[in-house]
Write a protein that holds these residues in place. Structure first.
Motif, PDB file in Angstrom:
ATOM      1  N   THR A   1       0.868  -1.177   0.000  1.00 39.56           N
ATOM      2  CA  THR A   1       0.000   0.000   0.000  1.00 39.56           C
ATOM      3  C   THR A   1       0.901   1.222   0.000  1.00 39.56           C
ATOM      4  OG1 THR A   1      -1.459  -1.256   1.459  1.00 39.56           O
ATOM      5  CG2 THR A   1      -1.937   1.081   1.202  1.00 39.56           C
ATOM      6  N   VAL A   2       0.635   2.157  -0.897  1.00 38.51           N
ATOM      7  CA  VAL A   2       1.423   3.391  -0.936  1.00 38.51           C
ATOM      8  C   VAL A   2       0.644   4.495  -0.231  1.00 38.51           C
ATOM      9  CG1 VAL A   2       2.540   5.109  -2.428  1.00 38.51           C
ATOM     10  CG2 VAL A   2       2.526   2.690  -3.102  1.00 38.51           C
ATOM     11  N   VAL A   3       1.309   5.183   0.687  1.00 36.05           N
ATOM     12  CA  VAL A   3       0.681   6.256   1.458  1.00 36.05           C
ATOM     13  C   VAL A   3       1.510   7.530   1.300  1.00 36.05           C
ATOM     14  CG1 VAL A   3       0.046   7.042   3.778  1.00 36.05           C
ATOM     15  CG2 VAL A   3      -0.276   4.642   3.156  1.00 36.05           C
ATOM     16  N   GLU A   4       0.849   8.622   0.942  1.00 36.00           N
ATOM     17  CA  GLU A   4       1.554   9.903   0.848  1.00 36.00           C
ATOM     18  C   GLU A   4       1.487  10.614   2.193  1.00 36.00           C
ATOM     19  OE1 GLU A   4       1.653  12.230  -2.879  1.00 36.00           O
ATOM     20  OE2 GLU A   4       0.506  13.726  -1.744  1.00 36.00           O
ATOM     21  N   GLY A   5       2.627  11.111   2.644  1.00 35.65           N
ATOM     22  CA  GLY A   5       2.638  11.818   3.917  1.00 35.65           C
ATOM     23  C   GLY A   5       4.027  12.325   4.242  1.00 35.65           C
ATOM     24  N   ASP A   6       4.092  13.202   5.217  1.00 35.91           N
ATOM     25  CA  ASP A   6       5.354  13.786   5.653  1.00 35.91           C
ATOM     26  C   ASP A   6       5.717  13.204   7.011  1.00 35.91           C
ATOM     27  OD1 ASP A   6       7.278  15.641   6.848  1.00 35.91           O
ATOM     28  OD2 ASP A   6       6.817  16.923   5.122  1.00 35.91           O
ATOM     29  N   ALA A   7       6.967  12.798   7.157  1.00 34.49           N
ATOM     30  CA  ALA A   7       7.394  12.144   8.402  1.00 34.49           C
ATOM     31  C   ALA A   7       7.507  13.112   9.580  1.00 34.49           C
ATOM     32  CB  ALA A   7       8.717  11.420   8.195  1.00 34.49           C
ATOM     33  N   THR A   8       7.299  14.408   9.341  1.00 33.10           N
ATOM     34  CA  THR A   8       7.241  15.336  10.481  1.00 33.10           C
ATOM     35  C   THR A   8       5.801  15.541  10.944  1.00 33.10           C
ATOM     36  OG1 THR A   8       7.165  17.230   8.988  1.00 33.10           O
ATOM     37  CG2 THR A   8       9.325  16.619   9.838  1.00 33.10           C
ATOM     38  N   ASP A   9       4.865  14.861  10.311  1.00 33.24           N
ATOM     39  CA  ASP A   9       3.430  15.034  10.617  1.00 33.24           C
ATOM     40  C   ASP A   9       2.931  13.846  11.443  1.00 33.24           C
ATOM     41  OD1 ASP A   9       0.693  15.214  10.648  1.00 33.24           O
ATOM     42  OD2 ASP A   9       0.446  15.470   8.489  1.00 33.24           O
ATOM     43  N   PRO A  10       2.854  14.001  12.788  1.00 33.18           N
ATOM     44  CA  PRO A  10       2.482  12.855  13.630  1.00 33.18           C
ATOM     45  C   PRO A  10       1.113  12.270  13.277  1.00 33.18           C
ATOM     46  CG  PRO A  10       3.332  14.647  14.991  1.00 33.18           C
ATOM     47  CD  PRO A  10       3.161  15.197  13.604  1.00 33.18           C
ATOM     48  N   ALA A  11       0.167  13.115  12.851  1.00 25.75           N
ATOM     49  CA  ALA A  11      -1.180  12.607  12.513  1.00 25.75           C
ATOM     50  C   ALA A  11      -1.115  11.681  11.305  1.00 25.75           C
ATOM     51  CB  ALA A  11      -2.130  13.770  12.259  1.00 25.75           C
ATOM     52  N   ALA A  12      -0.357  12.085  10.281  1.00 27.98           N
ATOM     53  CA  ALA A  12      -0.212  11.242   9.076  1.00 27.98           C
ATOM     54  C   ALA A  12       0.503   9.937   9.418  1.00 27.98           C
ATOM     55  CB  ALA A  12       0.559  11.999   7.998  1.00 27.98           C
ATOM     56  N   LEU A  13       1.517  10.053  10.272  1.00 24.69           N
ATOM     57  CA  LEU A  13       2.248   8.851  10.687  1.00 24.69           C
ATOM     58  C   LEU A  13       1.345   7.905  11.470  1.00 24.69           C
ATOM     59  CD1 LEU A  13       5.625  10.442  11.869  1.00 24.69           C
ATOM     60  CD2 LEU A  13       5.360   8.863   9.960  1.00 24.69           C
ATOM     61  N   GLN A  14       0.582   8.474  12.406  1.00 27.37           N
ATOM     62  CA  GLN A  14      -0.301   7.639  13.228  1.00 27.37           C
ATOM     63  C   GLN A  14      -1.298   6.880  12.374  1.00 27.37           C
ATOM     64  OE1 GLN A  14      -0.467  10.415  16.953  1.00 27.37           O
ATOM     65  NE2 GLN A  14      -2.325   9.212  16.917  1.00 27.37           N
ATOM     66  N   LYS A  15      -1.864   7.581  11.411  1.00 29.19           N
ATOM     67  CA  LYS A  15      -2.852   6.955  10.520  1.00 29.19           C
ATOM     68  C   LYS A  15      -2.211   5.787   9.765  1.00 29.19           C
ATOM     69  CE  LYS A  15      -6.277   8.250   7.085  1.00 29.19           C
ATOM     70  NZ  LYS A  15      -6.558   9.207   5.999  1.00 29.19           N
ATOM     71  N   ALA A  16      -0.979   6.006   9.289  1.00 28.44           N
ATOM     72  CA  ALA A  16      -0.282   4.964   8.528  1.00 28.44           C
ATOM     73  C   ALA A  16       0.138   3.796   9.415  1.00 28.44           C
ATOM     74  CB  ALA A  16       0.939   5.560   7.838  1.00 28.44           C
ATOM     75  N   MET A  17       0.291   4.044  10.719  1.00 29.22           N
ATOM     76  CA  MET A  17       0.791   3.017  11.640  1.00 29.22           C
ATOM     77  C   MET A  17      -0.280   2.061  12.147  1.00 29.22           C
ATOM     78  SD  MET A  17       3.605   4.854  14.050  1.00 29.22           S
ATOM     79  CE  MET A  17       4.970   5.708  13.264  1.00 29.22           C
ATOM     80  N   VAL A  18      -1.537   2.384  11.949  1.00 33.77           N
ATOM     81  CA  VAL A  18      -2.605   1.510  12.461  1.00 33.77           C
ATOM     82  C   VAL A  18      -2.455   0.122  11.834  1.00 33.77           C
ATOM     83  CG1 VAL A  18      -5.086   1.135  12.554  1.00 33.77           C
ATOM     84  CG2 VAL A  18      -4.162   3.440  12.879  1.00 33.77           C
ATOM     85  N   GLY A  19      -2.361  -0.898  12.692  1.00 32.18           N
ATOM     86  CA  GLY A  19      -2.208  -2.275  12.203  1.00 32.18           C
ATOM     87  C   GLY A  19      -0.785  -2.656  11.847  1.00 32.18           C
ATOM     88  N   THR A  20       0.158  -1.767  12.103  1.00 37.66           N
ATOM     89  CA  THR A  20       1.569  -2.029  11.770  1.00 37.66           C
ATOM     90  C   THR A  20       2.267  -2.766  12.913  1.00 37.66           C
ATOM     91  OG1 THR A  20       1.765  -0.112  10.312  1.00 37.66           O
ATOM     92  CG2 THR A  20       3.782  -0.848  11.358  1.00 37.66           C
ATOM     93  N   HIS A  21       3.177  -3.659  12.557  1.00 35.78           N
ATOM     94  CA  HIS A  21       3.976  -4.382  13.565  1.00 35.78           C
ATOM     95  C   HIS A  21       5.385  -3.804  13.698  1.00 35.78           C
ATOM     96  CE1 HIS A  21       0.982  -7.321  11.987  1.00 35.78           C
ATOM     97  NE2 HIS A  21       0.802  -7.507  13.270  1.00 35.78           N
ATOM     98  N   ILE A  22       5.949  -3.366  12.570  1.00 35.60           N
ATOM     99  CA  ILE A  22       7.343  -2.911  12.542  1.00 35.60           C
ATOM    100  C   ILE A  22       7.415  -1.631  11.718  1.00 35.60           C
ATOM    101  CG2 ILE A  22       9.705  -3.479  11.766  1.00 35.60           C
ATOM    102  CD1 ILE A  22       8.817  -6.478  11.987  1.00 35.60           C
ATOM    103  N   VAL A  23       8.145  -0.641  12.241  1.00 32.61           N
ATOM    104  CA  VAL A  23       8.405   0.583  11.481  1.00 32.61           C
ATOM    105  C   VAL A  23       9.875   0.576  11.083  1.00 32.61           C
ATOM    106  CG1 VAL A  23       8.458   3.109  11.534  1.00 32.61           C
ATOM    107  CG2 VAL A  23       6.611   1.868  12.723  1.00 32.61           C
TER     108      VAL A  23
END
Length: 216
Positions: free
Chosen positions: A51-73
């Motif tokens: 899955t490709v997700v567009e976002g900025d790594a300084t944006d905690p909200a975008a990161l949080q959304k992308a992290m749902v269901g994630t095991h490893i970053v």
């Protein structure tokens, strides 16, 4: 082969990240979330597993959304704002309960590179690079995450997997390492996430000691 995990790759268009992505698709069953600033730059190689997700790594909200269901970053981030990115990643992981982080840093953040090569490395990387990467590493190390910091030697594009590792507190070895080697190490950590927990690991190609990398 380990159980299937969902892996969030931050900075997914980076050279090492692209190599790791290819190996993860070939060698594992994991699902990959590819997070990058401009999604148009990356087409998924396997749409069933990526899955490709567009976002900025300084944006905690975008990161949080992308992290749902994630095991490893796995963070393959760069830039002058790397410390801010580290804070955002730690914050988002804390808020989502994701514990396992693989973070790409650089050699020299602890002044651990000996001899003439260490001096050369300072000359090349001081003035905004070593300082920012060192600050970012401190953010990660101060967190309660199950992190692995990876400190690669100077990177080559050699078609070669050959590397050895050193731990924090040990003198750094060698001067260079292939991106392919670093990608292999990352894939091994993703496949066995219990390895190198809360360690900072130097990665180099054996027998490359010298005053600077062979390609300089």
């Amino acid at each position: 082969m380990s159980l299937m995990a969902t892996v969030l790759i931050l900075g997914a268009n980076g050279k090492i990240a692209r190599l790791a992505e290819k190996e993860l698709l070939a060698r594992t069953n994991h699902h990959l979330t590819l997070f990058l600033r401009n999604a148009k730059r990356l087409a998924p190689a396997d749409s069933k597993r990526e899955t490709v997700v567009e976002g900025d790594a300084t944006d905690p909200a975008a990161l949080q959304k992308a992290m749902v269901g994630t095991h490893i970053v796995y963070a393959n981030l760069a830039g002058k704002n790397i410390e801010q990115q580290a804070k955002s990643v730690v914050n988002a992981m804390d808020n989502t309960g994701v514990k396992r982080l693989i973070w790409i840093s650089t050699l020299g953040i602890y002044d651990e590179v000996p001899g003439n090569f260490g001096k050369w490395n300072h000359q090349m990387l001081d003035g905004g690079y070593l300082e920012t990467y060192s600050a970012a590493a401190k953010v990660i190390e101060a967190s309660d995450l199950n992190y692995t910091l990876i400190r690669p030697a100077w990177l080559s594009n050699k078609d070669l997997i050959s590397y050895e590792t050193t731990e924090k507190g040990e003198p750094f070895k060698g001067t260079e390492v292939s991106r392919k080697s670093v990608a292999d190490f990352i894939v091994r950590l993703i496949d066995d996430p219990s390895k190198e927990i809360r360690h900072s690991v130097g990665v180099n190609q054996p027998n490359t000691d010298g005053d600077k990398p062979s390609f300089y």
